[in-house]
Design a protein around this motif. Sequence first.
Motif, short mmCIF file in Angstrom:
data_model
loop_
_atom_site.label_atom_id
_atom_site.label_comp_id
_atom_site.label_asym_id
_atom_site.label_seq_id
_atom_site.Cartn_x
_atom_site.Cartn_y
_atom_site.Cartn_z
N ALA A 1 10.73 5.34 4.36
CA ALA A 1 10.77 4.21 3.24
C ALA A 1 10.13 3.24 3.52
O ALA A 1 9.17 2.42 2.44
N HIS A 2 10.06 2.38 4.53
CA HIS A 2 9.22 1.18 4.66
C HIS A 2 7.62 1.69 4.77
O HIS A 2 6.71 0.70 4.08
N LEU A 3 7.34 2.82 5.32
CA LEU A 3 5.92 3.16 5.21
C LEU A 3 5.45 3.10 3.71
O LEU A 3 4.52 2.57 3.30
N ILE A 4 6.22 4.02 2.88
CA ILE A 4 5.94 4.22 1.53
C ILE A 4 5.99 2.87 0.91
O ILE A 4 5.11 2.37 -0.17
N ALA A 5 6.96 1.93 0.93
CA ALA A 5 7.18 0.93 0.38
C ALA A 5 5.73 -0.05 0.45
O ALA A 5 5.29 -0.69 -0.25
N ALA A 6 5.40 0.04 1.65
CA ALA A 6 4.10 -0.94 2.07
C ALA A 6 2.93 -0.41 1.38
O ALA A 6 2.07 -1.19 0.77
N LEU A 7 2.46 1.17 1.21
CA LEU A 7 1.59 1.54 0.30
C LEU A 7 1.55 1.27 -0.92
O LEU A 7 0.73 0.94 -1.55
N ILE A 8 3.13 1.42 -1.69
CA ILE A 8 3.16 1.06 -2.90
C ILE A 8 2.95 -0.43 -3.22
O ILE A 8 2.16 -0.64 -4.23
N THR A 9 3.27 -1.30 -2.43
CA THR A 9 2.89 -2.83 -2.50
C THR A 9 1.35 -3.01 -2.53
O THR A 9 0.95 -3.62 -3.38
N ALA A 10 0.79 -2.26 -1.65
CA ALA A 10 -0.59 -2.43 -1.34
C ALA A 10 -1.38 -2.18 -2.78
O ALA A 10 -2.18 -2.87 -3.30
N ASP A 11 -1.00 -1.12 -3.29
CA ASP A 11 -1.47 -0.42 -4.57
C ASP A 11 -1.30 -1.43 -5.73
O ASP A 11 -2.21 -1.82 -6.48
N LEU A 12 0.07 -2.06 -5.67
CA LEU A 12 0.17 -2.84 -7.05
C LEU A 12 -0.44 -4.12 -6.87
O LEU A 12 -0.90 -4.88 -7.60
N ARG A 13 -0.54 -4.82 -5.53
CA ARG A 13 -1.25 -5.87 -5.42
C ARG A 13 -2.48 -5.67 -5.88
O ARG A 13 -3.04 -6.83 -6.31
N ALA A 14 -3.38 -4.74 -5.34
CA ALA A 14 -4.77 -4.69 -5.84
C ALA A 14 -4.81 -4.57 -7.20
O ALA A 14 -5.61 -5.18 -7.71
N PHE A 15 -4.18 -3.74 -7.91
CA PHE A 15 -4.28 -3.45 -9.13
C PHE A 15 -4.02 -4.61 -10.08
O PHE A 15 -4.63 -5.09 -10.93
N LEU A 16 -2.89 -5.28 -9.47
CA LEU A 16 -2.53 -6.64 -10.48
C LEU A 16 -3.45 -7.65 -10.27
O LEU A 16 -3.39 -8.52 -10.92
N HIS A 17 -4.43 -7.70 -8.92
CA HIS A 17 -5.21 -8.85 -8.94
C HIS A 17 -6.84 -8.38 -9.34
O HIS A 17 -7.74 -8.98 -9.02
N GLY A 18 -6.86 -6.98 -9.85
CA GLY A 18 -8.09 -6.59 -10.69
C GLY A 18 -9.06 -5.86 -9.82
O GLY A 18 -9.99 -5.48 -10.08
#
Length: 265
Positions: free
Chosen positions: A211-228
């Motif tokens: 769960a921690h591994l996947i949470a980190a990957l999802i967060t990286a995706d969302l942070r990149a996407f929401l910052h363009g």
Amino acid sequence: MDALAGGTSFVPTVDGWLIHTPQEDFLTVEVDGEHATTVPDLLAEDGEDNTDLLEVLKQEGVLSAPATPATPGDVVVCGEGPLLEVLPPLLAASGLAVRVLPGEDSPRARELEGLRDVAALVVVTSWLRDERFALIDEHCRSRRLPWHLGHAEGRRWYAGPFHTGPDTASYRDLRVRRLAASPWPRELAAHWAWLDAGGLPQPDPAAPIGAHLIAALITADLRAFLHGDAPPGAGVQVGADPATGRIRRHPVLPVPGDLLMVETP
């Protein structure tokens, strides 16, 4: 004013500075005695003498515009299980506005209809929920709402594919392609149906690691996407095995519309 990128190191030398960039490259900057202060002070000075230096540092990723969300709204997280415990705090720590929908079965149809000011939806579960994911996917596609998902299957944990727009794959594409590629499509569909009906796999003691591994990957995706920026998980399913530490990325291609109408097992 441009900001210094995280991970950058400035090492003083006899003639100026040695810069270790976030990409792990090295740059050397020579300065005369009167400018041998700190690099941030040097970069803040106005004048044509700094123009070339600033341009090089921008090209090397040392300088960048301050990060401000390119997409307004909250990241709405819903679901249950270990991912729901670790993902929202990690998203918030990354500077994203997070809203959590309570309830194991959220989002329900009524809640989906009532969502407002949402930049992206994230659905996380302890195991794959085929019917639920399909309904959420249909809703998000029809409203052009980006959405991500995370879940466990067997001992592995999975993220994605992150659907960011009409041209990127989503759960419906993943579902069709998995059934088409599986040597046991009927058995796979039967397993999903059993899970949808309330079947429970055996608990995995290593689940928090996955769960921690996947949470980190999802967060990286969302942070990149929401910052363009381009999220690495767009149109990709990532699997993390907590028993081996291996992470595998599986590109998911959108399925042509006529193939989506074919009845699957």
